[in-house]
Scaffold this active site. Structure first.
Site, PDB file in Angstrom:
ATOM      1  N   SER A 142       0.843  -1.202   0.000  1.00 18.93           N
ATOM      2  CA  SER A 142       0.000   0.000   0.000  1.00 18.93           C
ATOM      3  C   SER A 142       0.879   1.254   0.000  1.00 18.93           C
ATOM      4  O   SER A 142       2.102   1.172   0.014  1.00 18.93           O
ATOM      5  CB  SER A 142      -0.897   0.006   1.235  1.00 18.93           C
ATOM      6  OG  SER A 142      -0.108   0.283   2.386  1.00 18.93           O
ATOM      7  N   LYS A 143       0.207   2.390   0.028  1.00 22.03           N
ATOM      8  CA  LYS A 143       0.860   3.700   0.095  1.00 22.03           C
ATOM      9  C   LYS A 143       1.855   3.775   1.256  1.00 22.03           C
ATOM     10  O   LYS A 143       2.882   4.423   1.155  1.00 22.03           O
ATOM     11  CB  LYS A 143      -0.216   4.763   0.351  1.00 22.03           C
ATOM     12  CG  LYS A 143      -0.570   5.602  -0.854  1.00 22.03           C
ATOM     13  CD  LYS A 143      -1.553   6.684  -0.424  1.00 22.03           C
ATOM     14  CE  LYS A 143      -1.422   7.947  -1.217  1.00 22.03           C
ATOM     15  NZ  LYS A 143      -1.202   7.850  -2.613  1.00 22.03           N
ATOM     16  N   ARG A 144       1.478   3.120   2.341  1.00 20.55           N
ATOM     17  CA  ARG A 144       2.325   3.097   3.527  1.00 20.55           C
ATOM     18  C   ARG A 144       3.744   2.628   3.214  1.00 20.55           C
ATOM     19  O   ARG A 144       4.709   2.981   3.874  1.00 20.55           O
ATOM     20  CB  ARG A 144       1.713   2.095   4.513  1.00 20.55           C
ATOM     21  CG  ARG A 144       1.504   2.626   5.867  1.00 20.55           C
ATOM     22  CD  ARG A 144       0.564   1.783   6.724  1.00 20.55           C
ATOM     23  NE  ARG A 144       0.147   0.506   6.215  1.00 20.55           N
ATOM     24  CZ  ARG A 144       0.641  -0.659   6.598  1.00 20.55           C
ATOM     25  NH1 ARG A 144       1.628  -0.724   7.453  1.00 20.55           N
ATOM     26  NH2 ARG A 144       0.150  -1.787   6.118  1.00 20.55           N
TER      27      ARG A 144
END
Ligand code: GLU
Length: 498
Positions: free
Chosen positions: A248-250
């Protein structure tokens, strides 16, 4: 013949690049054809903007398709939204031959049945209520305007396939229930449209993420019903973050356009991405696209999850930056220097922020100052800005080395000014400046003996920064005249403090 079949419901994502890249490499390695197909059957979520982003991203990464949008090809159109007539023909065929049927069950009723099945610990699947309707009964309901879907009759049997990465995979189709393959004759759903397209486009190998494994038996059943040959399948492992959770973006996993904006090189991205599920069988890490075409194979793809680690991408990016010659690096950096208004273009000429003409060689020299330590090209404008502006602004205190006074700084700057002036104009260069200052420090009678004392104020007078390239490199890049101007300006700047 392989294909990359993105749905334009979002920007081209870094995770999807792997699918595109593996299909591209596999096709090229086998002297095959790489097809790009836009799967825009979901008209509500698909947009032209996303499609344009996908095409631009693919081009930027150098994953040129042989057939597809913009290129055309023998088996087009390559957008599903333009292929409705083709799907309709096959849907009618399946219905005619009894492989599919119209279903008029209403949504609420289906939902209630499903909840009941779940509450009883049964497998939730369609109960086949409309499976027995004959043609006349179906036609009657359609003419009454009752909404319908088209369902494919799923046989109660086991389907297995030999996955090129995972080996044998088997599914018990009796758990599926008859599946919806279209919501009308003009609105096919993914599992159906994809089978038709892959057949019509003569795709031989389907390489995609393992999230598509459950779709594969369904697609095989449709292939079989239509008498199509079976394609080969290869399902790549999931891409995970370093913490093993879903990417994910994380984890700094972003759309491809993010990496472009942030100064990553397409070659570095491809090299990084190829390792998410593949390895060459030895320790080697850096591969050009041509080398990857030679080396890539599905046999060397693994089944277990691949870890996306942005630090590794940064490392690759640094490697590729250092492998560039000055001209390549300057060309690659120009978009970032232009976007930050340090450089503008006037016809064929480059201008600095003061609208003065600058040579390409000057830009090359500027970017070269940082080639050895740069990670991303987007870091460059902030580092080299002092070379593209007339005057630089900085607090005068920055000129002071440690506990130095303004007076000391002025003495040091005057000393540097004198040394620089002594270097002849026509031989002004890094090595001449360096040897001039080395000579100075070697002289036991030099009035300044501490290097920092002399060089810190000089460096700040030229760059305006606490941290930058060294003073000799900066002076060399600026040239003698501008170097002396800047030293003069610094002396001026602190003169009121004395
Ligand atoms: N349009 C599908 C997707 O974006 C393609 C899946 C496939 O490769 O069959 O996931």
């Amino acid at each position: 013949r392989t294909r990359f079949a993105p749905s334009p419901t979002g920007f081209l994502h870094i995770g999807s690049v792997r699918t595109a890249l593996y299909n591209y490499l596999f096709a090229k390695k086998n002297n095959g054809i790489f097809v790009l197909r836009i799967e825009d059957t979901d008209q509500e979520r698909s947009t032209k903007e996303y499609e344009a982003d996908i095409l631009a991203g693919m081009k930027w990464l150098g994953l040129d398709w042989d057939e597809g949008p913009e290129k055309g090809g023998e088996y087009g159109p390559y957008r599903q939204s333009e292929r409705k007539g083709i799907y309709r023909r096959y849907l009618e065929k399946l219905i005619d031959e009894g492989y599919a049927y119209y279903c008029f069950c209403d949504k609420k009723e289906l939902e209630a049945k499903k909840n009941y099945q779940i509450s009883q610990g049964m497998v939730a699947k369609y109960d086949g209520k409309c499976a027995g309707l004959n043609k006349e009964q179906a036609a009657e309901k359609i003419s009454q305007g009752i909404p319908y879907v088209i369902r494919f009759r799923v046989p109660e049997e086991k389907i297995s396939f030999e996955d090129l990465i995972r080996g044998k995979v088997e599914f018990d189709c009796s758990l599926f229930g008859d599946m919806v393959i279209a919501t009308s004759l003009d609105s096919p759903l993914y599992n159906f449209a994809v089978v038709i397209d892959d057949y019509e486009m003569k795709i031989t190998h389907i390489i995609r993420g393992e999230d598509h494994i459950p779709n594969t038996p369904k697609q095989i059943l449709i292939q079989r019903a239509l008498g199509f040959p079976r394609t080969e399948f290869a399902h790549m492992p999931m891409i995970l973050g370093p913490d093993k959770s879903k990417l994910s973006k994380r984890h700094n996993a972003e759309p491809v356009n993010y990496y472009y904006k942030n100064g990553y090189l397409p070659e570095a991205i491809n090299n990084f991405i190829v390792f998410l599920g593949w390895n060459p069988g030895n320790e080697r890490e850096v591969f050009s696209k041509e080398e990857l075409i030679k080396e890539f194979s599905l046999e060397r793809c693994r089944k277990s999850g691949a870890i996306f680690n942005i630090q590794k991408l940064d490392w690759f990016n640094g490697v590729y930056i250092r492998n560039m010659n000055p001209e390549e690096l300057a060309n690659a950096s120009l978009p970032y220097l232009i976007a930050t208004n340090l450089i503008s273009k006037d016809g064929d000429n480059y201008l600095n922020r003061n609208k003065e003409k600058i040579d390409f060689a000057y830009i090359e020299k500027a970017v070269l100052l940082y080639r050895e330590r740069l990670i991303k090209l987007s870091e460059l404008p902030e580092l080299v800005d002092f070379l593209f502006v007339g005057d630089i602004a900085y607090p005068k205190e920055t000129l002071l080395w440690k506990s130095m006074s303004f007076e000391d700084a002025q003495t040091a700057l005057r000393e540097s000014e004198r040394l620089i002036k002594e270097i002849p104009d026509d031989t002004f260069s890094f090595s001449k400046i360096e040897s001039k200052f080395s000579e100075y420090f070697a002289n036991p009678n030099a009035s300044i003996t501490n290097r920092g004392y002399l060089l810190w104020p000089l460096r700040v007078s030229l760059t305006g920064k606490k941290a930058s390239c060294g003073p000799f490199e900066a002076a060399d890049a600026l040239g003698k005249k501008r170097t002396l101007d800047r030293i003069g300006q610094a002396i001026q700047k602190i003169s009121q403090e004395i």
